[in-house]
Every structure is written in C-alpha cells, then in structure tokens.
Design a protein around this motif. Structure first.
Motif, PDB file in Angstrom:
ATOM      1  N   VAL A 108      -3.600  -6.346  -7.688  1.00 55.35           N
ATOM      2  CA  VAL A 108      -2.820  -5.130  -7.903  1.00 55.35           C
ATOM      3  C   VAL A 108      -2.397  -5.033  -9.363  1.00 55.35           C
ATOM      4  O   VAL A 108      -2.121  -6.042 -10.013  1.00 55.35           O
ATOM      5  N   TYR A 109      -2.381  -3.799  -9.847  1.00 54.00           N
ATOM      6  CA  TYR A 109      -1.912  -3.491 -11.195  1.00 54.00           C
ATOM      7  C   TYR A 109      -0.525  -2.873 -11.078  1.00 54.00           C
ATOM      8  O   TYR A 109      -0.294  -1.985 -10.254  1.00 54.00           O
ATOM      9  N   LEU A 110       0.411  -3.347 -11.900  1.00 54.20           N
ATOM     10  CA  LEU A 110       1.769  -2.813 -11.917  1.00 54.20           C
ATOM     11  C   LEU A 110       2.200  -2.574 -13.356  1.00 54.20           C
ATOM     12  O   LEU A 110       2.025  -3.448 -14.214  1.00 54.20           O
TER      13      LEU A 110
ATOM     14  N   GLU B 234       0.142   5.001  -8.918  1.00 59.34           N
ATOM     15  CA  GLU B 234       1.015   5.753  -8.024  1.00 59.34           C
ATOM     16  C   GLU B 234       2.444   5.238  -8.147  1.00 59.34           C
ATOM     17  O   GLU B 234       2.673   4.035  -8.275  1.00 59.34           O
ATOM     18  N   PRO B 235       3.455   6.127  -8.094  1.00 57.15           N
ATOM     19  CA  PRO B 235       4.848   5.691  -8.211  1.00 57.15           C
ATOM     20  C   PRO B 235       5.222   4.715  -7.089  1.00 57.15           C
ATOM     21  O   PRO B 235       4.863   4.923  -5.933  1.00 57.15           O
ATOM     22  N   LEU B 236       5.947   3.665  -7.467  1.00 57.64           N
ATOM     23  CA  LEU B 236       6.401   2.684  -6.486  1.00 57.64           C
ATOM     24  C   LEU B 236       7.786   3.031  -5.956  1.00 57.64           C
ATOM     25  O   LEU B 236       8.139   2.683  -4.836  1.00 57.64           O
ATOM     26  N   VAL B 237       8.586   3.716  -6.763  1.00 57.20           N
ATOM     27  CA  VAL B 237       9.906   4.197  -6.334  1.00 57.20           C
ATOM     28  C   VAL B 237      10.024   5.659  -6.754  1.00 57.20           C
ATOM     29  O   VAL B 237       9.254   6.151  -7.584  1.00 57.20           O
ATOM     30  N   LYS B 238      10.997   6.339  -6.201  1.00 60.48           N
ATOM     31  CA  LYS B 238      11.198   7.747  -6.518  1.00 60.48           C
ATOM     32  C   LYS B 238      11.609   7.908  -7.971  1.00 60.48           C
ATOM     33  O   LYS B 238      12.176   7.014  -8.588  1.00 60.48           O
ATOM     34  N   ASP B 239      11.316   9.098  -8.514  1.00 62.01           N
ATOM     35  CA  ASP B 239      11.787   9.407  -9.862  1.00 62.01           C
ATOM     36  C   ASP B 239      13.304   9.330  -9.907  1.00 62.01           C
ATOM     37  O   ASP B 239      13.992   9.631  -8.931  1.00 62.01           O
ATOM     38  N   GLY B 240      13.813   8.924 -11.058  1.00 66.08           N
ATOM     39  CA  GLY B 240      15.259   8.855 -11.208  1.00 66.08           C
ATOM     40  C   GLY B 240      15.862   7.572 -10.680  1.00 66.08           C
ATOM     41  O   GLY B 240      17.078   7.503 -10.498  1.00 66.08           O
ATOM     42  N   ARG B 241      15.050   6.565 -10.413  1.00 64.31           N
ATOM     43  CA  ARG B 241      15.572   5.277  -9.984  1.00 64.31           C
ATOM     44  C   ARG B 241      15.229   4.227 -11.035  1.00 64.31           C
ATOM     45  O   ARG B 241      14.164   4.260 -11.651  1.00 64.31           O
ATOM     46  N   TRP B 242      16.135   3.287 -11.217  1.00 63.94           N
ATOM     47  CA  TRP B 242      15.986   2.226 -12.209  1.00 63.94           C
ATOM     48  C   TRP B 242      16.125   0.876 -11.529  1.00 63.94           C
ATOM     49  O   TRP B 242      16.996   0.689 -10.670  1.00 63.94           O
TER      50      TRP B 242
ATOM     51  N   ASN C  34       7.187  -5.147  -2.725  1.00 66.63           N
ATOM     52  CA  ASN C  34       7.311  -3.813  -2.155  1.00 66.63           C
ATOM     53  C   ASN C  34       5.985  -3.064  -2.155  1.00 66.63           C
ATOM     54  O   ASN C  34       5.703  -2.282  -1.246  1.00 66.63           O
ATOM     55  N   GLU C  35       5.178  -3.308  -3.181  1.00 65.47           N
ATOM     56  CA  GLU C  35       3.847  -2.692  -3.188  1.00 65.47           C
ATOM     57  C   GLU C  35       3.026  -3.198  -2.004  1.00 65.47           C
ATOM     58  O   GLU C  35       2.316  -2.422  -1.347  1.00 65.47           O
ATOM     59  N   PHE C  36       3.136  -4.490  -1.694  1.00 64.58           N
ATOM     60  CA  PHE C  36       2.381  -5.044  -0.573  1.00 64.58           C
ATOM     61  C   PHE C  36       2.917  -4.525   0.761  1.00 64.58           C
ATOM     62  O   PHE C  36       2.144  -4.241   1.687  1.00 64.58           O
ATOM     63  N   ARG C  37       4.219  -4.372   0.883  1.00 64.30           N
ATOM     64  CA  ARG C  37       4.787  -3.785   2.107  1.00 64.30           C
ATOM     65  C   ARG C  37       4.219  -2.384   2.333  1.00 64.30           C
ATOM     66  O   ARG C  37       3.893  -2.007   3.455  1.00 64.30           O
ATOM     67  N   HIS C  38       4.160  -1.628   1.253  1.00 66.50           N
ATOM     68  CA  HIS C  38       3.605  -0.266   1.376  1.00 66.50           C
ATOM     69  C   HIS C  38       2.147  -0.332   1.814  1.00 66.50           C
ATOM     70  O   HIS C  38       1.708   0.469   2.659  1.00 66.50           O
ATOM     71  N   LEU C  39       1.394  -1.270   1.289  1.00 67.08           N
ATOM     72  CA  LEU C  39      -0.006  -1.432   1.678  1.00 67.08           C
ATOM     73  C   LEU C  39      -0.115  -1.735   3.169  1.00 67.08           C
ATOM     74  O   LEU C  39      -0.959  -1.174   3.874  1.00 67.08           O
TER      75      LEU C  39
ATOM     76  N   ILE D 178       8.035   2.906 -12.456  1.00 65.28           N
ATOM     77  CA  ILE D 178       7.251   1.781 -11.933  1.00 65.28           C
ATOM     78  C   ILE D 178       6.081   2.350 -11.135  1.00 65.28           C
ATOM     79  O   ILE D 178       6.266   3.165 -10.232  1.00 65.28           O
ATOM     80  N   ARG D 179       4.879   1.917 -11.478  1.00 63.97           N
ATOM     81  CA  ARG D 179       3.678   2.479 -10.870  1.00 63.97           C
ATOM     82  C   ARG D 179       2.663   1.379 -10.595  1.00 63.97           C
ATOM     83  O   ARG D 179       2.680   0.333 -11.244  1.00 63.97           O
ATOM     84  N   SER D 180       1.784   1.624  -9.629  1.00 65.60           N
ATOM     85  CA  SER D 180       0.834   0.584  -9.236  1.00 65.60           C
ATOM     86  C   SER D 180      -0.498   1.212  -8.829  1.00 65.60           C
ATOM     87  O   SER D 180      -0.583   2.404  -8.526  1.00 65.60           O
ATOM     88  N   ARG D 181      -1.524   0.369  -8.804  1.00 62.02           N
ATOM     89  CA  ARG D 181      -2.824   0.791  -8.281  1.00 62.02           C
ATOM     90  C   ARG D 181      -3.584  -0.437  -7.815  1.00 62.02           C
ATOM     91  O   ARG D 181      -3.360  -1.546  -8.319  1.00 62.02           O
TER      92      ARG D 181
END
Length: 274
Positions: free
Chosen positions: A146-148, A187-195, A228-233, A171-174
């Motif tokens: 995975v790329y982050l 693809e965004p990992l969290v919603k915009d406006g989050r830190w 979290n990226e893996f959970r989404h997967l 934060i984005r991943s592919r």
C-alpha cells in the motif's frame, strides 16, 4: 546527516479543523516550527508499506500484541528516479516506538526488498540498520502492499528537542501503481477537514502539554494509517487468505486463519474512521 534511530513514545489524536486551529495557536507559546516548516506551510511525505502475500504483519499488528513491527520505504515529496529515500524498520514494544532507518537510492531500496540482498555499502548508508533490514527480509516474504501519503506540519519544544508534535492532513492511499516515483495521488483515508496529531516524546510529556490537551478536550486514539487502510480493505473486498499461521517474533501471538475469517483480529481494536 538525518537522524536514523528513534526511541520514543507516541500518542495520536484526531482533530477537526477548528480544534486544530485553536490548539495549534496555543502550542506556539511553547513550541516552534521545524526548519522546513518555517519556510513552507507543509511538507509532503510518501510511504510504501511492505507486507507478506497474506498481510501477516498488519494482521498481527491489529491484534494489539506487546511487540509489532513493519517495514516501509519513505520519501519526502515525489522522488526522482535516482533520489535518496529511507528504508525503515518500525517496531513497537510495550508502547515504546523504535524506528531505525537507512538512506538508500530509490533503485537500491526496491532491489534490496525484492531480493533480500543488501546493496554495496556507501557512505550515506547506515551499516547496522542495513544488516537489521537484511535479517528482517529473511523472516518475511515481503512485497509492496500500500502507498500512503500526506502533508505534514511539525513543531519542536522550544526548550527541548525531545518533544515533537506533528499534524498530518490530506491522508491518502492506493493499492495500485506501487512505486513512490509514480506520484502522490490516492483515495482519501479520512474526511476533509480532519487532522491526525501525533505527540512524540522520548520521556513523559511536560505538564503544560497535559494541561493544554485537557483544556481543549483532546483524547488519545488508536488511529493507524496503515491499520485503518487495511480495515477499509477488509470491509470493501472479499479477502480470501490461504491457510497459514502468523508468528510474531518475541511473542506468543500465533492466530489461525479461522480467527481472521471471523474478523476477531480486526474487531478487537475500535474502528476509528472519520
């Protein structure tokens, strides 16, 4: 030379835009921007995480063992073909994070992980870390997974370099085009406006920081970018692992594939998607 060995405790917090703005302004009373951020608002970090074909490292990590480890390749921005990058082993033992890394040229890093054969030593490499990575590669059959990437702002305590706080956004991943030089899209990992704020301290955090966190109502989270990226997967695909058993060195954790199918590994930790 960049620091190549880190030992510290890390705490993570998820902030909204408003929380970030207020907390950041208060931090400036005690902390200052790092050298790069004094000239640029953010700097970009791109990472390539490696794992086994069965995702053994991240699956073991999500079970919250006393010991866990990962291997990643890191660049600042999008590297050129022969640019210098960092190959890192990151371990966590009883809450203490140990990160060991060596500089390599991009092609050297790719070939090192692919073949398990260490490159010919050069003056920009850390010989000890190269040997440790070589051993790590003998333990696991690794491939790019995975790329982050994300933008970061970093601050240091004005009185001590032992305390560092970073803010990551966008934060984005592919899981395709798994080369750092391919670009920093995803693809965004969290919603915009989050830190994602990370507090990194070699010892305990100072009293003023504990008070600030309390005043702003900020509480620690177990957010992991790769986790979290893996959970989404897992939730969006039908993963079908072959039968295997995962052995984490130095621990007695050895879950069977049946546990993975029941998602007991994944669900032991609270899901923290924004």
């Amino acid at each position: 030379m960049a620091i190549e060995v880190f030992n510290r405790y890390e705490s993570k917090y998820l902030l909204t835009d408003e929380q970030y703005a207020h907390f950041y302004n208060d931090l400036l009373k005690y902390m200052e921007l790092d050298a790069y951020n004094k000239k640029h608002e953010y700097y970009s970090i791109s990472n390539l995480y490696f794992d086994t074909p069965q995702d053994s490292l991240i699956r073991a990590s999500l079970s919250k063992p006393k010991y866990k480890e990962k291997l990643r390749l890191r660049a600042y921005g999008v590297p050129e073909e022969n640019a210098k990058v960092y190959l890192e082993i990151k371990k966590k033992v009883f809450g203490l994070v140990n990160k060991r890394r060596t500089a390599l040229k991009l092609d050297e890093a790719y070939e090192f992980v692919r073949s398990g054969q260490a490159p010919e030593l050069a003056d920009y490499m850390n010989k000890q870390v190269v040997e440790e990575i070589k051993y790590f590669l003998r333990l696991y059959d690794l491939e790019p997974k995975v790329y982050l990437a994300y933008e970061r702002k970093a601050l240091f305590d004005k009185n001590s370099r032992d305390l560092r706080i970073t803010f990551d956004t966008n934060i984005r991943s592919r899981r395709y085009d798994l080369k750092l030089e391919q670009g920093d899209y995803g693809e965004p990992l969290v919603k915009d406006g989050r830190w994602l704020m990370e507090v990194k301290a070699e010892k305990t955090v100072p009293l003023w920081l504990s008070q600030l966190l309390c005043e702003h109502g900020l509480y620690r989270t177990g957010f992991s970018k790769y986790g979290n990226e893996f959970r989404h997967l897992v939730r969006t695909t039908n993963l079908n692992y072959q039968s295997e058993r995962i052995l984490v060195p130095g621990t007695d954790f050895n879950p069977s594939i049946e546990q993975e199918q029941d998602k007991t590994i994944i669900e032991r930790e609270r899901v923290l998607y924004a």
